[in-house]
Design an enzyme around this catalytic site. Structure first.
Site, PDB file in Angstrom:
ATOM      1  N   LEU A 130       1.243   1.619 -18.587  1.00  0.00           N
ATOM      2  CA  LEU A 130       1.334   0.849 -17.340  1.00  0.00           C
ATOM      3  C   LEU A 130      -0.041   0.347 -16.897  1.00  0.00           C
ATOM      4  O   LEU A 130      -1.027   1.081 -16.972  1.00  0.00           O
ATOM      5  CB  LEU A 130       1.915   1.764 -16.245  1.00  0.00           C
ATOM      6  CG  LEU A 130       1.914   1.215 -14.822  1.00  0.00           C
ATOM      7  CD1 LEU A 130       3.004   0.156 -14.644  1.00  0.00           C
ATOM      8  CD2 LEU A 130       2.114   2.333 -13.803  1.00  0.00           C
ATOM      9  N   ARG A 160       8.602  -5.421  -0.184  1.00  0.00           N
ATOM     10  CA  ARG A 160       7.834  -5.155   1.040  1.00  0.00           C
ATOM     11  C   ARG A 160       8.578  -4.126   1.865  1.00  0.00           C
ATOM     12  O   ARG A 160       9.778  -4.283   2.132  1.00  0.00           O
ATOM     13  CB  ARG A 160       7.623  -6.418   1.865  1.00  0.00           C
ATOM     14  CG  ARG A 160       6.741  -6.117   3.094  1.00  0.00           C
ATOM     15  CD  ARG A 160       6.271  -7.338   3.826  1.00  0.00           C
ATOM     16  NE  ARG A 160       5.299  -6.937   4.849  1.00  0.00           N
ATOM     17  CZ  ARG A 160       4.336  -7.701   5.314  1.00  0.00           C
ATOM     18  NH1 ARG A 160       4.190  -8.916   4.864  1.00  0.00           N
ATOM     19  NH2 ARG A 160       3.497  -7.262   6.250  1.00  0.00           N
ATOM     20  N   ARG A 162       7.771 -11.121   5.350  1.00  0.00           N
ATOM     21  CA  ARG A 162       6.819 -12.233   5.164  1.00  0.00           C
ATOM     22  C   ARG A 162       5.862 -11.890   4.040  1.00  0.00           C
ATOM     23  O   ARG A 162       5.777 -10.741   3.607  1.00  0.00           O
ATOM     24  CB  ARG A 162       6.070 -12.529   6.474  1.00  0.00           C
ATOM     25  CG  ARG A 162       5.402 -11.312   7.072  1.00  0.00           C
ATOM     26  CD  ARG A 162       4.651 -11.623   8.355  1.00  0.00           C
ATOM     27  NE  ARG A 162       4.200 -10.383   8.949  1.00  0.00           N
ATOM     28  CZ  ARG A 162       4.844  -9.727   9.922  1.00  0.00           C
ATOM     29  NH1 ARG A 162       5.952 -10.214  10.421  1.00  0.00           N
ATOM     30  NH2 ARG A 162       4.376  -8.579  10.380  1.00  0.00           N
ATOM     31  N   ILE A 163       5.093 -12.893   3.604  1.00  0.00           N
ATOM     32  CA  ILE A 163       4.220 -12.711   2.439  1.00  0.00           C
ATOM     33  C   ILE A 163       2.785 -12.363   2.846  1.00  0.00           C
ATOM     34  O   ILE A 163       2.007 -11.854   2.037  1.00  0.00           O
ATOM     35  CB  ILE A 163       4.308 -13.934   1.494  1.00  0.00           C
ATOM     36  CG1 ILE A 163       3.699 -13.615   0.141  1.00  0.00           C
ATOM     37  CG2 ILE A 163       3.680 -15.162   2.105  1.00  0.00           C
ATOM     38  CD1 ILE A 163       4.083 -14.573  -0.960  1.00  0.00           C
ATOM     39  N   ARG A 192      -3.202   6.881  13.043  1.00  0.00           N
ATOM     40  CA  ARG A 192      -2.769   5.940  12.000  1.00  0.00           C
ATOM     41  C   ARG A 192      -3.196   6.383  10.603  1.00  0.00           C
ATOM     42  O   ARG A 192      -2.460   6.232   9.635  1.00  0.00           O
ATOM     43  CB  ARG A 192      -3.356   4.543  12.283  1.00  0.00           C
ATOM     44  CG  ARG A 192      -2.825   3.908  13.548  1.00  0.00           C
ATOM     45  CD  ARG A 192      -3.494   2.561  13.779  1.00  0.00           C
ATOM     46  NE  ARG A 192      -3.324   1.692  12.627  1.00  0.00           N
ATOM     47  CZ  ARG A 192      -2.230   0.953  12.391  1.00  0.00           C
ATOM     48  NH1 ARG A 192      -1.231   0.994  13.246  1.00  0.00           N
ATOM     49  NH2 ARG A 192      -2.148   0.198  11.323  1.00  0.00           N
ATOM     50  N   GLU A 214      -7.586  -9.792   5.887  1.00  0.00           N
ATOM     51  CA  GLU A 214      -7.382  -9.724   7.341  1.00  0.00           C
ATOM     52  C   GLU A 214      -7.544  -8.295   7.862  1.00  0.00           C
ATOM     53  O   GLU A 214      -7.859  -8.089   9.040  1.00  0.00           O
ATOM     54  CB  GLU A 214      -5.980 -10.245   7.707  1.00  0.00           C
ATOM     55  CG  GLU A 214      -5.763 -11.736   7.468  1.00  0.00           C
ATOM     56  CD  GLU A 214      -5.505 -12.124   6.006  1.00  0.00           C
ATOM     57  OE1 GLU A 214      -5.303 -11.221   5.156  1.00  0.00           O
ATOM     58  OE2 GLU A 214      -5.514 -13.333   5.711  1.00  0.00           O
ATOM     59  N   ASP A 267       3.813  -1.323   3.551  1.00  0.00           N
ATOM     60  CA  ASP A 267       3.682  -1.552   4.988  1.00  0.00           C
ATOM     61  C   ASP A 267       4.402  -0.451   5.769  1.00  0.00           C
ATOM     62  O   ASP A 267       5.388   0.105   5.290  1.00  0.00           O
ATOM     63  CB  ASP A 267       4.279  -2.934   5.320  1.00  0.00           C
ATOM     64  CG  ASP A 267       3.786  -3.450   6.663  1.00  0.00           C
ATOM     65  OD1 ASP A 267       2.925  -2.803   7.293  1.00  0.00           O
ATOM     66  OD2 ASP A 267       4.274  -4.520   7.088  1.00  0.00           O
ATOM     67  N   ASN A 312       2.681   2.227   7.473  1.00  0.00           N
ATOM     68  CA  ASN A 312       1.965   3.510   7.584  1.00  0.00           C
ATOM     69  C   ASN A 312       1.672   3.858   9.050  1.00  0.00           C
ATOM     70  O   ASN A 312       1.814   5.007   9.464  1.00  0.00           O
ATOM     71  CB  ASN A 312       0.627   3.445   6.832  1.00  0.00           C
ATOM     72  CG  ASN A 312       0.802   3.266   5.344  1.00  0.00           C
ATOM     73  OD1 ASN A 312       1.921   3.322   4.846  1.00  0.00           O
ATOM     74  ND2 ASN A 312      -0.282   3.056   4.635  1.00  0.00           N
ATOM     75  N   GLY A 313       1.245   2.842   9.804  1.00  0.00           N
ATOM     76  CA  GLY A 313       0.899   3.066  11.215  1.00  0.00           C
ATOM     77  C   GLY A 313       2.110   3.516  12.011  1.00  0.00           C
ATOM     78  O   GLY A 313       2.046   4.473  12.790  1.00  0.00           O
ATOM     79  N   HIS A 361      -1.679   6.548   6.474  1.00  0.00           N
ATOM     80  CA  HIS A 361      -2.273   6.069   5.219  1.00  0.00           C
ATOM     81  C   HIS A 361      -2.374   7.226   4.224  1.00  0.00           C
ATOM     82  O   HIS A 361      -2.112   7.045   3.035  1.00  0.00           O
ATOM     83  CB  HIS A 361      -3.660   5.467   5.475  1.00  0.00           C
ATOM     84  CG  HIS A 361      -3.639   4.275   6.396  1.00  0.00           C
ATOM     85  ND1 HIS A 361      -2.702   3.277   6.281  1.00  0.00           N
ATOM     86  CD2 HIS A 361      -4.433   3.920   7.448  1.00  0.00           C
ATOM     87  CE1 HIS A 361      -2.930   2.351   7.212  1.00  0.00           C
ATOM     88  NE2 HIS A 361      -3.968   2.729   7.927  1.00  0.00           N
ATOM     89  N   ARG A 400      -9.484  -4.707  11.493  1.00  0.00           N
ATOM     90  CA  ARG A 400      -8.984  -3.471  12.125  1.00  0.00           C
ATOM     91  C   ARG A 400     -10.153  -2.660  12.695  1.00  0.00           C
ATOM     92  O   ARG A 400     -11.308  -2.913  12.334  1.00  0.00           O
ATOM     93  CB  ARG A 400      -8.225  -2.631  11.091  1.00  0.00           C
ATOM     94  CG  ARG A 400      -6.948  -3.305  10.679  1.00  0.00           C
ATOM     95  CD  ARG A 400      -5.998  -2.360   9.998  1.00  0.00           C
ATOM     96  NE  ARG A 400      -4.739  -3.066   9.778  1.00  0.00           N
ATOM     97  CZ  ARG A 400      -3.610  -2.489   9.433  1.00  0.00           C
ATOM     98  NH1 ARG A 400      -3.556  -1.188   9.247  1.00  0.00           N
ATOM     99  NH2 ARG A 400      -2.520  -3.198   9.264  1.00  0.00           N
TER     100      ARG A 400
HETATM  101  C1  FPP Z   1      -0.013  -1.012   5.857  1.00  0.00           C
HETATM  102  O1  FPP Z   1       0.478  -0.223   6.883  1.00  0.00           O
HETATM  103  C2  FPP Z   1      -0.845  -0.230   4.930  1.00  0.00           C
HETATM  104  C3  FPP Z   1      -2.152  -0.455   4.676  1.00  0.00           C
HETATM  105  C4  FPP Z   1      -2.929  -1.517   5.328  1.00  0.00           C
HETATM  106  C5  FPP Z   1      -2.914   0.421   3.771  1.00  0.00           C
HETATM  107  C6  FPP Z   1      -2.215   0.924   2.546  1.00  0.00           C
HETATM  108  C7  FPP Z   1      -3.060   1.955   1.955  1.00  0.00           C
HETATM  109  C8  FPP Z   1      -2.665   3.128   1.427  1.00  0.00           C
HETATM  110  C9  FPP Z   1      -1.261   3.535   1.252  1.00  0.00           C
HETATM  111  C10 FPP Z   1      -3.741   4.067   1.044  1.00  0.00           C
HETATM  112  C11 FPP Z   1      -3.881   4.430  -0.353  1.00  0.00           C
HETATM  113  C12 FPP Z   1      -3.895   3.367  -1.331  1.00  0.00           C
HETATM  114  C13 FPP Z   1      -4.234   3.590  -2.609  1.00  0.00           C
HETATM  115  C14 FPP Z   1      -4.065   2.463  -3.555  1.00  0.00           C
HETATM  116  C15 FPP Z   1      -4.745   4.868  -3.121  1.00  0.00           C
HETATM  117  P1  FPP Z   1       0.066  -0.581   8.380  1.00  0.00           P
HETATM  118  O2  FPP Z   1      -1.133   0.194   8.724  1.00  0.00           O
HETATM  119  O3  FPP Z   1      -0.071  -2.055   8.534  1.00  0.00           O
HETATM  120  O4  FPP Z   1       1.320  -0.053   9.157  1.00  0.00           O
HETATM  121  P2  FPP Z   1       1.951  -0.632  10.521  1.00  0.00           P
HETATM  122  O5  FPP Z   1       2.398  -2.042  10.224  1.00  0.00           O
HETATM  123  O6  FPP Z   1       3.097   0.294  10.765  1.00  0.00           O
HETATM  124  O7  FPP Z   1       0.893  -0.556  11.568  1.00  0.00           O
END
Ligand code: FPP
Length: 242
Positions: free
Chosen positions: A124, A182, A188-189, A26, A60, A13, A15-16, A30, A64
């Site tokens: 693994l 996380r 949270r889950i 955003r 969910e 979590d 990335n955004g 990712h 987006r």
């Molecule tokens: C949550 O951050 C992240 C995601 C919904 C996507 C995770 C995906 C990757 C890291 C891409 C690559 C994955 C693989 C397995 C190759 P968010 O966008 O909810 O961030 P925020 O809460 O800050 O907005």
């Protein structure tokens, strides 16, 4: 390192927020997150973790913006193509779990292909959760059970057991996570492995996923090693066992 968990799962979590903090789109967050996936996979393989599962796209997340969804799907396809050699060289078995019926044919084909190519790798097991939710998983298992009963002579008054339900979950055959990490400070889950996390230890860190590196993973394992898992028993009972 003592007490290495057999199965570590990560809710990736932040990335955004990582991208916004840099004035980027955003999707850039990712993309940067893929490097963290690589680091986490390497760390898990190097430290004898049997299973590493990553929550990459929730049910969910389909809500987006379309541009972000297609960007993420492209990223998954590229990652599967680009990481094939590394997975093979490191004896990693790849698996995907989730509602594959909602994914594009291109992605499903790439997944089937990499699952088949890595199926005999004994190192693994890397599991990517895609289009997944815990409630979906449980409902799906119950529906499969009903379907099974319909096709058999067994009567409907047979009680449902935990074991029979577990065997119908999308994670059948995969041990329950010992440790769930996380990132990004959220605690949270979020409808992740609801059944499977019954006795999982949780570890939350403020580090945003694109910044998550091996030292952050090690910190989580060190914390886990200090935990006492009691499964409802008393501390004394556990000490007698160990
Ligand atoms: C949550 O951050 C992240 C995601 C919904 C996507 C995770 C995906 C990757 C890291 C891409 C690559 C994955 C693989 C397995 C190759 P968010 O966008 O909810 O961030 P925020 O809460 O800050 O907005």
């Amino acid at each position: 390192m003592s007490k290495i968990p057999k199965h570590v799962s990560i809710i990736m979590d932040g990335n955004g927020r990582w991208a916004r903090g840099r004035g980027l789109e955003r999707l850039a967050g990712h993309k940067a997150g893929v490097e963290s996936v690589r680091a986490a996979t390497e760390f898990a393989a190097e430290n004898g973790i049997g299973y590493l599962s990553l929550f990459a796209f929730s049910e969910e997340n389909w809500n987006r913006p379309q541009s972000e969804i297609s960007g993420l799907m492209e990223l998954m396809i590229d990652a599967i193509i680009n990481e094939r050699t590394t997975l093979m060289d490191n004896n990693v078995r790849f698996r995907a779990v989730g509602d594959m019926s909602r994914l594009s044919k291109t992605l499903v084909d790439k997944i089937s292909d990499i699952e088949a190519s890595t199926s005999l790798n004994g190192g693994l097991v890397l599991i990517i959760f895609l289009s997944y939710s815990g409630r979906w998983d449980i409902i799906n298992a119950v529906n499969k059970y009903i379907e099974k009963l319909r096709g058999s002579v067994a009567s409907m008054d047979q009680p449902v057991t935990a074991e029979c339900l577990e065997n119908l979950l999308s994670t059948a055959g995969i041990p329950d996570p010992d440790l769930l990490i996380r990132t990004s400070g959220e605690q949270r889950i979020s409808n992740y492995m609801l059944w499977q996390c019954a006795y999982t230890e949780f570890y939350f860190t403020d580090v945003l996923w694109p910044d998550f590196r091996k030292n952050d993973f090690k910190r989580a394992l060190d914390t886990y090693a200090d935990r006492e898992r009691r499964y409802g028993k008393t501390g004394d009972q556990i000490n007698k066992i160990n």
